[in-house]
Design an enzyme around this catalytic site. Structure first.
Site, PDB file in Angstrom:
ATOM      1  N   SER A  66       0.738  -1.333   0.024  1.00 14.26           N
ATOM      2  CA  SER A  66      -0.191  -0.098  -0.116  1.00 14.26           C
ATOM      3  C   SER A  66       0.968   1.312  -0.078  1.00 14.26           C
ATOM      4  O   SER A  66       0.162   2.408  -0.064  1.00 14.26           O
ATOM      5  CB  SER A  66      -0.903   0.068   1.168  1.00 14.26           C
ATOM      6  OG  SER A  66      -1.923  -0.834   0.829  1.00 14.26           O
ATOM      7  N   LYS A  69       0.101   3.762  -2.795  1.00 15.26           N
ATOM      8  CA  LYS A  69      -0.947   5.007  -2.601  1.00 15.26           C
ATOM      9  C   LYS A  69      -0.250   6.439  -2.432  1.00 15.26           C
ATOM     10  O   LYS A  69      -1.075   7.298  -2.703  1.00 15.26           O
ATOM     11  CB  LYS A  69      -1.784   4.827  -1.472  1.00 15.26           C
ATOM     12  CG  LYS A  69      -2.611   3.633  -1.772  1.00 15.26           C
ATOM     13  CD  LYS A  69      -3.376   2.963  -0.440  1.00 15.26           C
ATOM     14  CE  LYS A  69      -4.160   1.613  -0.773  1.00 15.26           C
ATOM     15  NZ  LYS A  69      -4.609   1.054   0.468  1.00 15.26           N
ATOM     16  N   SER A 129      -5.625   3.356   4.948  1.00 12.57           N
ATOM     17  CA  SER A 129      -5.132   2.676   3.893  1.00 12.57           C
ATOM     18  C   SER A 129      -6.286   1.900   2.913  1.00 12.57           C
ATOM     19  O   SER A 129      -6.324   0.944   2.781  1.00 12.57           O
ATOM     20  CB  SER A 129      -3.950   1.707   4.230  1.00 12.57           C
ATOM     21  OG  SER A 129      -3.328   1.218   3.080  1.00 12.57           O
TER      22      SER A 129
END
Length: 450
Positions: A66, A69, A129
């Protein structure tokens, strides 16, 4: 107007980041330390100087999970006019793409058919997240095509000079062709930190979206005093966590204290769901920050008042050499207990230079290295320009003589001299032949007169 401002800002950010990455004075010294880290790829950079102070497999390709991102945020913020007032419809078909993936989410299912501001969606993506927020934003910015958005991510990666990065999705779910490196991730994060709202959003531990009774809570225990427990580190700020079985635990974070700031990337710390779930990235980060903030400091390692070497000089009357010094004082992050003998300098200068020379005339360069008693190899700190410590005047007489000498040694001068010599030889031979012919003709005439 606002989008134009953000685009201009993004261009400036790109130039600043690239300048920092490729600056000729940038150094990288991976100093020895006693920190026992678990993360397989590490890059720790002092952001005040742009100097790397520790790295491990920083150029090895890893799955980013993640932390992806960060790039998703970059593309969104640069393509939305007004994140506070732009509303996005939460689509069921977009959220359905995440079914069965075990994704971390921000519970956007409760908002299906409704609209949310881009700002709330960015918080939903970066704080807990939320993959659902990442997909929703990608669908919106990509004009209904997540694949188009991913292409925009890869285009931005190329623009930032990320040669070892490729994206296949906006959320970081595992894909064999979705990868980056610690060094590329550092460049991404450095760039993002200069964009609007990024630092504010990524350092938020709790956030209420419009109309919600329950807050979003951060996945980053390093910055959460109330939920972080022993993982909390008071000097840390942001930025993004990431976890999958294939990527392991990942973390991009920063810390500041006592006038020093650091940005840290950690990739592939041990993790396997249900087997190994310790948060090694948080312990690695706290230990590395603690070491850097207590054991390293900024010191002047090259001074304009200290000569580096002596340079031969031509065309100056009564002066055949000059001392060279650094163009500017150079300071570097080094261990606080460093000794001058651990600094070595290698010069790259010509055998000799011509006068005139001014104190700002760059004559050559000097590469500064650090190697303490524990290091097996010297570490490059920087390359600096070398300039004369004083002015050296040109001698007009020596200059003229040098010009004459240069001309006399030149190819065309030698050719001209050769041609003249040949002409003179031909003239001499021709004259001699003509004199013989004239003499013979005179004798013939004399005999005829008899």
């Amino acid at each position: 107007m606002k989008r134009k401002f953000i685009r201009v800002l993004s261009v400036l950010c790109t130039l600043v980041v690239l300048a920092c990455v490729f600056a000729p004075t940038a150094g990288a010294a991976s100093f020895t330390n006693s920190v026992a880290t678990k993360s397989e790829s590490i890059l720790l950079v002092n952001t005040d100087t742009g100097q790397t102070v520790y790295e491990k497999e920083a150029d090895t390709k890893r799955y980013p999970a993640s932390t992806t991102k960060i790039m998703t945020y970059i593309v969104v913020i640069e393509n939305v006019d007004d994140i506070e007032n732009t509303r996005v419809t939460i689509k069921k078909d977009v959220l359905d793409k995440l079914k069965g993936t075990g994704s971390s989410v921000a519970n956007l299912e409760a908002h299906i058919g409704k609209t949310m501001s881009v700002k709330d969606l960015l918080y939903s993506m970066m704080v807990p997240s939320g993959n659902d927020a990442a997909m929703t934003l990608a669908d919106y910015v990509g004009g209904g095509s997540i694949d188009k958005f991913v292409d925009m991510m890869n285009d931005k990666a190329k623009e930032l000079g990320l040669k070892n990065t490729h994206f296949k999705n906006p959320d970081g779910l595992h894909d064999e062709d979705h990868y980056t490196t610690a060094r590329d991730m550092y460049t991404m994060a450095s760039y993002a930190l200069k964009l609007p709202y990024f630092e504010e959003i990524t350092n938020t531990t709790e956030y209420y979206c419009e109309g919600d009774d329950e807050p979003l809570t951060t996945t980053n225990y390093l910055i959460d005093q109330w939920r972080g427990g022993d993982y909390y580190y008071m000097y840390a700020k942001g930025i993004k966590t990431g976890t999958t079985d294939q990527a392991g635990r990942c973390l991009v974070t920063s810390a500041s204290a006592d006038g020093y700031s650091y940005l840290l990337v950690l990739l592939k710390a041990p993790y396997k769901e249900g087997v190994e779930e310790e948060y090694y990235t948080f312990t690695d980060a706290a230990d590395l920050f603690r070491w850097a903030l207590t054991s390293l400091e900024l010191n002047t390692v090259a001074s304009t008042k200290t000569p580096i070497c002596e340079q031969k000089v031509k065309l100056s009357w009564g002066k055949d050499s000059v001392l060279l010094v650094p163009e500017k004082n150079f300071s570097a992050i080094v261990p606080s207990d460093y000794e001058e003998k651990w600094i070595t300098i290698e010069t790259n200068v010509p055998d000799e230079v011509d006068a005139p020379l001014d104190t700002n005339t760059v004559v050559g360069t000097a590469t500064i290295y650090y190697q303490d008693d524990k290091m097996t190899e010297k570490q490059e700190l920087a390359t600096v320009n070398l300039v004369p410590s004083e002015k050296v005047e040109l001698s007009g007489f020596l200059y003229v003589m040098n010009v004459i000498g240069t001309i006399m040694k030149s190819y065309w001068f030698l050719v001209a001299v050769g041609v003249i010599v040949i002409i003179l030889v031909i003239y001499y031979i021709t004259s001699k032949i003509n004199r013989k012919k004239a003499k013979a003709a005179k004798k013939v005439k004399h005999y005829r007169n008899l």
